[in-house]
Write a protein that holds these residues in place. Structure first.
Motif, mmCIF file in Angstrom:
data_model
loop_
_atom_site.group_PDB
_atom_site.id
_atom_site.type_symbol
_atom_site.label_atom_id
_atom_site.label_comp_id
_atom_site.label_asym_id
_atom_site.label_seq_id
_atom_site.Cartn_x
_atom_site.Cartn_y
_atom_site.Cartn_z
ATOM 1 N N GLN A 92 0.855 -1.180 0.000
ATOM 2 C CA GLN A 92 0.000 0.000 0.000
ATOM 3 C C GLN A 92 0.880 1.215 0.000
ATOM 4 O O GLN A 92 1.772 1.347 0.865
ATOM 5 N N LYS A 93 0.665 2.061 -0.945
ATOM 6 C CA LYS A 93 1.439 3.281 -1.078
ATOM 7 C C LYS A 93 1.449 4.046 0.244
ATOM 8 O O LYS A 93 0.416 4.315 0.826
ATOM 9 N N GLY A 94 2.631 4.340 0.726
ATOM 10 C CA GLY A 94 2.722 5.120 1.956
ATOM 11 C C GLY A 94 2.587 4.310 3.232
ATOM 12 O O GLY A 94 2.808 4.818 4.321
ATOM 13 N N LYS A 95 2.204 3.038 3.130
ATOM 14 C CA LYS A 95 1.970 2.244 4.332
ATOM 15 C C LYS A 95 2.993 1.127 4.511
ATOM 16 O O LYS A 95 3.379 0.792 5.628
ATOM 17 N N GLY A 96 3.356 0.510 3.402
ATOM 18 C CA GLY A 96 4.322 -0.572 3.508
ATOM 19 C C GLY A 96 3.981 -1.744 2.614
ATOM 20 O O GLY A 96 3.028 -1.706 1.836
ATOM 21 N N THR A 97 4.807 -2.771 2.740
ATOM 22 C CA THR A 97 4.706 -3.932 1.866
ATOM 23 C C THR A 97 4.772 -5.192 2.718
ATOM 24 O O THR A 97 5.510 -5.244 3.700
ATOM 25 N N GLU A 98 3.990 -6.168 2.341
ATOM 26 C CA GLU A 98 4.018 -7.444 3.054
ATOM 27 C C GLU A 98 4.183 -8.571 2.042
ATOM 28 O O GLU A 98 3.440 -8.670 1.075
ATOM 29 N N LEU A 99 5.175 -9.385 2.307
ATOM 30 C CA LEU A 99 5.448 -10.522 1.426
ATOM 31 C C LEU A 99 5.276 -11.800 2.239
ATOM 32 O O LEU A 99 5.836 -11.929 3.334
ATOM 33 N N ILE A 100 4.464 -12.717 1.717
ATOM 34 C CA ILE A 100 4.321 -14.018 2.380
ATOM 35 C C ILE A 100 4.649 -15.098 1.358
ATOM 36 O O ILE A 100 4.037 -15.170 0.292
ATOM 37 N N VAL A 101 5.633 -15.900 1.672
ATOM 38 C CA VAL A 101 6.036 -16.976 0.772
ATOM 39 C C VAL A 101 5.728 -18.287 1.471
ATOM 40 O O VAL A 101 6.130 -18.501 2.613
ATOM 41 N N THR A 102 4.993 -19.146 0.795
ATOM 42 C CA THR A 102 4.630 -20.429 1.390
ATOM 43 C C THR A 102 5.311 -21.563 0.621
ATOM 44 O O THR A 102 5.325 -21.558 -0.615
ATOM 45 N N PHE A 103 5.887 -22.476 1.374
ATOM 46 C CA PHE A 103 6.515 -23.660 0.767
ATOM 47 C C PHE A 103 5.891 -24.906 1.364
ATOM 48 O O PHE A 103 5.451 -24.895 2.523
ATOM 49 N N LYS A 104 5.918 -25.997 0.633
ATOM 50 C CA LYS A 104 5.614 -27.282 1.246
ATOM 51 C C LYS A 104 6.847 -27.662 2.070
ATOM 52 O O LYS A 104 7.947 -27.789 1.539
ATOM 53 N N ARG A 105 6.631 -27.804 3.360
ATOM 54 C CA ARG A 105 7.767 -27.922 4.271
ATOM 55 C C ARG A 105 8.594 -29.184 4.036
ATOM 56 O O ARG A 105 9.807 -29.190 4.214
ATOM 57 N N SER A 106 7.921 -30.253 3.655
ATOM 58 C CA SER A 106 8.662 -31.509 3.473
ATOM 59 C C SER A 106 9.189 -31.658 2.043
ATOM 60 O O SER A 106 9.714 -32.696 1.676
ATOM 61 N N HIS A 107 9.016 -30.611 1.233
ATOM 62 C CA HIS A 107 9.443 -30.744 -0.166
ATOM 63 C C HIS A 107 10.955 -30.931 -0.270
ATOM 64 O O HIS A 107 11.723 -30.225 0.386
ATOM 65 N N ILE A 108 11.325 -31.866 -1.128
ATOM 66 C CA ILE A 108 12.743 -32.220 -1.238
ATOM 67 C C ILE A 108 13.602 -31.056 -1.730
ATOM 68 O O ILE A 108 14.785 -30.942 -1.394
ATOM 69 N N ASP A 109 13.000 -30.144 -2.497
ATOM 70 C CA ASP A 109 13.770 -29.009 -3.024
ATOM 71 C C ASP A 109 13.841 -27.816 -2.075
ATOM 72 O O ASP A 109 14.486 -26.819 -2.388
ATOM 73 N N LEU A 110 13.159 -27.909 -0.936
ATOM 74 C CA LEU A 110 13.193 -26.771 -0.012
ATOM 75 C C LEU A 110 14.552 -26.713 0.679
ATOM 76 O O LEU A 110 14.958 -27.634 1.374
ATOM 77 N N PRO A 111 15.293 -25.614 0.457
ATOM 78 C CA PRO A 111 16.612 -25.531 1.092
ATOM 79 C C PRO A 111 16.464 -25.320 2.604
ATOM 80 O O PRO A 111 15.399 -24.935 3.070
ATOM 81 N N PRO A 112 17.513 -25.594 3.355
ATOM 82 C CA PRO A 112 17.432 -25.373 4.797
ATOM 83 C C PRO A 112 17.305 -23.892 5.123
ATOM 84 O O PRO A 112 17.570 -23.046 4.265
ATOM 85 N N LEU A 113 16.921 -23.609 6.351
ATOM 86 C CA LEU A 113 16.802 -22.224 6.777
ATOM 87 C C LEU A 113 18.162 -21.532 6.751
ATOM 88 O O LEU A 113 18.264 -20.370 6.403
ATOM 89 N N GLY A 114 19.213 -22.238 7.103
ATOM 90 C CA GLY A 114 20.558 -21.657 7.050
ATOM 91 C C GLY A 114 20.860 -20.804 8.259
ATOM 92 O O GLY A 114 20.183 -20.886 9.280
ATOM 93 N N ASP A 115 21.856 -19.965 8.091
ATOM 94 C CA ASP A 115 22.383 -19.206 9.226
ATOM 95 C C ASP A 115 21.587 -17.914 9.420
ATOM 96 O O ASP A 115 21.971 -16.850 8.954
ATOM 97 N N ILE A 116 20.481 -18.048 10.122
ATOM 98 C CA ILE A 116 19.588 -16.910 10.318
ATOM 99 C C ILE A 116 20.276 -15.830 11.168
ATOM 100 O O ILE A 116 20.065 -14.637 10.968
ATOM 101 N N ALA A 117 21.118 -16.258 12.094
ATOM 102 C CA ALA A 117 21.812 -15.297 12.963
ATOM 103 C C ALA A 117 22.722 -14.394 12.139
ATOM 104 O O ALA A 117 22.783 -13.180 12.347
ATOM 105 N N GLU A 118 23.416 -14.987 11.184
ATOM 106 C CA GLU A 118 24.340 -14.191 10.373
ATOM 107 C C GLU A 118 23.577 -13.166 9.528
ATOM 108 O O GLU A 118 24.008 -12.025 9.351
ATOM 109 N N THR A 119 22.416 -13.595 9.015
ATOM 110 C CA THR A 119 21.574 -12.662 8.247
ATOM 111 C C THR A 119 21.108 -11.513 9.128
ATOM 112 O O THR A 119 21.204 -10.341 8.760
#
Ligand code: FES
Lengths: 189, 121
Positions: A92-119
């Protein structure tokens, strides 16, 4: 990108470029629906509708020579679809942006979460004026922290002081993530 | 040290306050890590960590670290620039190890590492 934490770092760049002063980063995992959702929500300047329509197009660089939107969104969309998921983007102009990405959690191609602390640490150090809120929820159990509260608590009020404390903060986030994932005892903070 | 508890964080807080007291004046150097999509894919985040770690290890108090987006040099990523007043040096094709050496040589000893410089302003 080898893992989700690198995608997050890349996607938050869009929020920063939109001038956000607060960015919420969420990871929601749910066993019963077999989903993993990423949330990136900001209070930046939002996107015009005509931009919104094109942000998933890897060749779209915005009209008037302004800096390119980057490949973050096209890449995450491709990954989500590969993992039987989808992407929802609202802005929304002037308010912000929201992104929601949904994955099938058990999907073989889903990469690991990785180093969230470093990010998180990279984002916090480079953007000390921005508040980053992080939430990680697995089947209703969650831990969260706000960079603003943490830095206030640590008495850090100038960017030159950040390098001195952030390696320790990174360890702390790693430990919280690890004990949370293992269902261990969590620190009240 | 493994940071586990609120007590550990309190210790960091005390350290941080000591550092606040010791620091004099404004930052002398600004290090910018380029974090466009290619930069991140090429390892920019690890570069950032290496720089931070080296700065905290050497207890440098006059450096700010920040990030910037794409500058259109994909094949030279990961990139960092080091600014000192009016001088700006761009380093490319870095590894975490090289980034640490830049911190030591450039930020601690004031010696530009010519070999890895892409350009200077
Ligand atoms: S991110 Fe690739 S050239 Fe900028």
């Amino acid at each position: 990108m080898k893992d989700l934490s690198l995608h997050i770092l890349d996607l938050v760049e869009n929020s920063l470029r939109a001038g956000a002063s607060k960015v919420t980063i969420g990871v929601f995992e749910d066993t019963s629906s077999d989903t993993l959702q990423l949330l990136i929500k900001d209070n930046g300047k939002g996107m015009e509708e005509h931009v919104l329509k094109h942000v998933f197009d890897p060749f779209f660089t915005g009209q008037n020579k302004r800096k390119k939107i980057g490949l973050g969104l096209p890449l995450i969309k491709q990954l989500a679809e590969q993992c039987e998921g989808n992407v929802r983007l609202s802005s929304q102009k002037g308010k912000g942006t929201e992104l929601i990405v949904t994955f099938k959690r058990s999907h073989i191609d889903l990469p690991p979460l990785g180093d969230i602390a470093e990010t998180l640490v990279a984002l916090i150090v480079a953007n000390p004026e921005v508040e980053f809120e992080f939430v990680h929820n697995v089947d209703g159990v969650e831990w969260r922290f706000s960079s603003k509260e943490l830095l206030e608590y640590l008495g850090v009020d100038s960017p030159e002081d950040l390098p001195a404390v952030l390696p320790a903060v990174k360890e702390w986030i790693n430990f919280q993530e690890k004990s949370f994932r293992e269902g261990g005892v969590n620190d009240e903070n | 040290m493994k940071i586990k508890s609120i007590e550990d964080l309190k210790r960091i807080k005390e350290e941080a306050q000591k550092n606040v007291a010791l620091r004099e004046g404004k930052a002398k150097y600004k290090v910018t890590v380029h974090m466009g999509t290619c930069g991140i894919a090429a390892g920019a985040r690890q570069i950032m960590s290496a720089v931070l770690d080296e700065i905290s290890r050497r207890n440098l108090k006059d450096v700010v670290v920040t990030q910037a987006g794409c500058i259109g040099l994909c094949d030279r990523e990961p990139l960092i620039s080091v600014e000192n007043g009016s001088q700006k040096v761009l380093y490319g094709n870095l590894t975490p190890e090289k980034a640490r050496q830049v911190v030591v040589s450039h930020l601690v000893n004031g010696q530009i590492v010519g070999e890895w410089v892409i350009h200077t302003e």
